[in-house]
Design an enzyme around this catalytic site. Structure first.
Site, PDB file in Angstrom:
ATOM      1  N   LYS A 288       0.809  -1.232  -0.081  1.00 54.93           N
ATOM      2  CA  LYS A 288      -0.042   0.079   0.112  1.00 54.93           C
ATOM      3  C   LYS A 288       0.800   1.136   0.164  1.00 54.93           C
ATOM      4  O   LYS A 288       2.054   1.233   0.635  1.00 54.93           O
ATOM      5  CB  LYS A 288      -0.883   0.176   1.386  1.00 54.93           C
ATOM      6  CG  LYS A 288      -1.960  -1.202   1.414  1.00 54.93           C
ATOM      7  CD  LYS A 288      -2.969  -0.922   2.513  1.00 54.93           C
ATOM      8  CE  LYS A 288      -3.991  -2.155   2.673  1.00 54.93           C
ATOM      9  NZ  LYS A 288      -4.856  -1.903   1.484  1.00 54.93           N
ATOM     10  N   ARG A 362     -10.608 -11.178  -0.418  1.00 59.94           N
ATOM     11  CA  ARG A 362     -11.506 -12.215  -1.224  1.00 59.94           C
ATOM     12  C   ARG A 362     -10.992 -13.605  -1.237  1.00 59.94           C
ATOM     13  O   ARG A 362     -11.613 -14.494  -1.377  1.00 59.94           O
ATOM     14  CB  ARG A 362     -11.879 -11.617  -2.679  1.00 59.94           C
ATOM     15  CG  ARG A 362     -10.535 -11.645  -3.550  1.00 59.94           C
ATOM     16  CD  ARG A 362     -10.579 -10.609  -4.747  1.00 59.94           C
ATOM     17  NE  ARG A 362     -10.725  -9.250  -4.191  1.00 59.94           N
ATOM     18  CZ  ARG A 362     -10.828  -8.246  -5.139  1.00 59.94           C
ATOM     19  NH1 ARG A 362     -11.179  -8.216  -6.305  1.00 59.94           N
ATOM     20  NH2 ARG A 362     -11.174  -6.979  -4.639  1.00 59.94           N
TER      21      ARG A 362
END
Length: 514
Positions: A288, A362
Site C-alpha cells: 500500500k 476475497r
C-alpha cells in the site's frame, strides 16, 4: 459496561449528575421542547425553550446545551440534546433520530456517574432506541493509555473525565412492563457485543493477530456456551485452504480459520456468517502507498462483527442456528509472501491467479465461503472491509449489499434501515465477471478497475455453494471512523453491521426470512 435501568422517578427527584431532555428545531429555527421533558419544562415555568434559545440553542441534530437545573432538582444540570427538525403534524421521530440523540448526550456526559434520560418513552420501541443510543455513546477505549491503571489506583477519589457515563436511567420507563424490560435487556446484550467488536478493531495488530484472535474466540465461546473449532496452519495445509495460506504465508503470524456455533434445539433454520479477518493489511508485495497503512488494523472488522453477532445470538437465546466463520490472516511482504502472478489452489479446488496481493480479503473469504457452504445453511452472509471502491461509491457511513437473490438483498437493506445502519443495495453485473478471466488459472483475483467493488462480489459468488442464498456486505466505509465523533459513533472501530446481523438472525428465527 454502563448500567441501564428503567425508572418511574420524577426528573426532579432523581439524584444524578444530569437530567437529559430533547428539543427539536421548530419554526424559524427556534427550539421546541419534546415529549418526555414536560416536568422539566414546567420547573422552568414553561420557559425552557426560551432559555435554550437565549443560550444559542436551536434544536439542531446532535446539538448539546447544558444549563443549571431548576430549583428543587436533586440533579445539578439539565442537558438538552437536539433532534433536528420537528416532525410534521401527525408524524413522530424515528428510532434512529432518538438513538443518535441519546448517543450524543451520553458522549457529552463522559466522566459522569449517572444521568436520567427524560426522552420520549411512550413505546418499548422508543425505549429500545434510546437505550441502544445511550449505551453506544457511553464507550471509550483506554487500554493503551500510559499509566492508566496506576493513575486510577492513586486517584480513586477523583472522577475520570474520559470514562464512559456510569449509569443510564430511562425516566418514564416501565420496569414491570414485559415489553420495556425485554427491550432494555436486549439493548444491553446487543451493545455489549458491539463494544466487543469495537474493542477488537481498536486493538493494535502487535497484540491482535490470527492466533490471539482465535484464542479470544475460544475463551468467549466457552463463556457463552458456543462450540468453537480452530484450524491452525497445519490443519489448513492438510485441508487445502490455499487462499488463507497464500495470504498468510508472508507473515510471522500464521493464519487461522475459526468456526463458532450457536445452536438452539427449536431452531428450524441455519444462518452462516463469514467474516474477513485480516488483522493487518500491508498490501503484501503489492504494498500500500504511504498514508494508507496507518489504520489497517481495522481490516478484521468483518470478523469482529461476525464474532459479536454470534455471541449476541447466544446471549439472546435466538431460536436459529448461527454459525460464524472467522477467516484470520495477516497480509505482510517478505521473502515467503505470495507474489503477483502466483497461482493458489483454493479449498474449493479452483485455482486463482493472484494479480494483486492487496486484493487478499476475497481470497480468505473464498475458502471460508466454500467451507461454510458444505454445511448447507439456509443462508450465508459475508461481511468484509473489502474494497476502497465501495467507499468511493457510498462514502464513509454506508455499507454496500450484494446478493445472489434480489429479495434477500432487499430484506437485508430493510433490516439495516430498521436498526439504524446505513446501507445500499448494489448490483452484480455478470459482464464484469469476464474481466477476471485468467490465461493460467480458473479465475484471477482482479478485474476491471471501474466497478471493482462489484467485481469483488462477483469473485466471492464463485465460491458459494449451489442453491444457497447468499449476501455480501462491504463495510469498508463505516467500519472505522476517523473523523469527529457524532451521535453514538466514536472515533475508531464502530462495530458496523453487528446490529444488522443480529436483527437478521432474529427475523429468521421468527420465520420472517429465508
Amino acid at each position: 459496561m454502563t448500567a441501564l435501568t428503567l425508572s418511574t422517578s420524577a426528573p426532579a427527584a432523581l439524584r444524578s449528575d444530569a437530567i437529559v431532555v430533547a428539543v427539536a428545531k421548530g419554526a424559524k429555527g427556534r427550539p421546541v421542547v419534546v415529549a418526555g421533558a414536560e416536568a422539566v419544562d414546567k420547573a422552568y415555568d414553561g420557559k425552557l425553550a426560551a432559555v435554550l434559545e437565549t443560550l444559542g440553542a436551536s434544536g439542531g441534530e446532535g446539538e448539546v446545551t447544558k444549563l443549571p437545573a431548576p430549583s428543587g432538582f436533586k440533579s445539578p444540570v439539565v442537558l438538552a440534546v437536539g433532534l433536528g427538525d420537528a416532525p410534521e403534524k401527525g408524524e413522530t421521530f424515528d428510532g434512529e433520530t432518538l438513538r443518535r440523540a441519546a448517543g450524543s448526550a451520553a458522549r457529552a456526559l463522559a466522566g459522569a456517574e449517572s444521568a436520567g434520560f427524560a426522552l420520549p418513552l411512550d413505546s418499548a420501541e422508543y425505549a429500545a432506541a434510546i437505550a441502544e443510543g445511550a449505551l453506544l455513546g457511553a464507550y471509550s477505549f483506554t487500554t493503551y493509555r500510559a499509566g492508566a491503571a496506576q493513575k486510577a489506583a492513586a486517584d480513586q477519589e477523583k472522577k475520570d473525565k474520559s470514562a464512559p457515563l456510569g449509569e443510564v436511567v430511562l425516566l418514564g420507563g416501565k420496569p414491570k412492563d414485559k415489553a420495556y424490560k425485554a427491550a432494555t435487556e436486549r439493548a444491553t446484550a446487543l451493545v455489549g457485543e458491539v463494544h466487543r467488536a469495537r474493542d477488537l478493531v481498536n486493538i493494535p495488530s502487535n497484540d491482535l493477530f490470527p492466533k490471539s484472535f482465535a484464542d479470544i474466540a475460544l475463551a468467549v465461546g466457552k463463556e457463552h456456551g458456543l462450540k468453537v473449532e480452530v484450524l491452525d496452519e497445519q490443519d489448513l495445509r492438510e485441508g487445502g485452504y490455499g487462499g488463507l495460506l497464500g495470504v498468510g504465508q508472508g507473515s510471522a503470524n500464521p493464519p487461522r480459520l475459526v468456526r463458532l456455533v450457536h445452536s438452539h434445539p427449536k431452531a428450524k433454520k441455519t444462518l452462516a456468517l463469514v467474516g474477513k479477518g485480516i488483522t493487518y493489511d500491508s498490501g503484501g508485495i503489492t504494498l500500500k502507498p504511504a498514508g494508507h497503512n496507518e489504520t489497517m488494523k481495522c481490516d478484521m472488522s468483518g470478523a469482529a462483527a461476525v464474532f459479536a453477532a454470534v455471541v449476541t445470538a447466544a446471549k439472546l437465546g435466538l431460536e436459529v442456528n448461527v454459525t460464524g466463520w472467522l477467516a484470520l490472516a495477516e497480509n505482510m511482504p517478505s521473502g515467503s509472501a505470495t507474489r503477483p502472478g502466483d497461482v493458489l489452489r483454493m479449498y474449493s479446488g479452483k485455482t486463482v491467479e493472484v494479480l494483486n496481493t492487496d486484493a487478499e480479503g476475497r481470497l480468505v473469504l473464498a475458502d471460508a465461503l466454500t467451507r461454510a457452504s458444505e454445511e448447507k445453511p439456509d443462508a450465508i452472509v459475508d461481511v468484509a472491509t473489502l474494497t476502497g471502491a465501495m467507499m468511493l461509491a457510498l462514502g464513509n457511513r454506508t455499507f454496500g449489499i450484494m446478493a445472489n437473490d434480489d429479495a434477500f438483498r432487499t430484506s437485508i437493506h430493510e433490516v439495516a434501515e430498521e436498526v439504524g445502519e446505513q446501507s445500499w443495495p448494489m448490483p452484480m453485473p455478470r459482464e464484469l465477471l469476464k474481466a477476471m478471466d485468467s490465461t493460467v488459472a480458473d479465475i484471477s483475483n482482479m478485474g476491471e478497475r471501474m466497478g471493482s467493488g462489484l467485481v469483488a462480489g462477483l469473485f466471492l459468488q464463485e465460491f458459494v455453494g449451489e442453491d444457497i442464498t447468499w449476501a455480501h456486505l462491504d463495510i469498508a466505509g463505516p467500519a472505522f471512523h476517523e473523523g469527529a465523533p457524532y451521535g453514538y459513533t466514536h472515533k475508531g472501530g464502530t462495530g458496523s453491521s453487528v446490529r444488522t446481523l443480529v436483527r437478521l438472525a432474529e427475523r429468521i428465527a421468527a420465520g420472517e426470512l429465508v
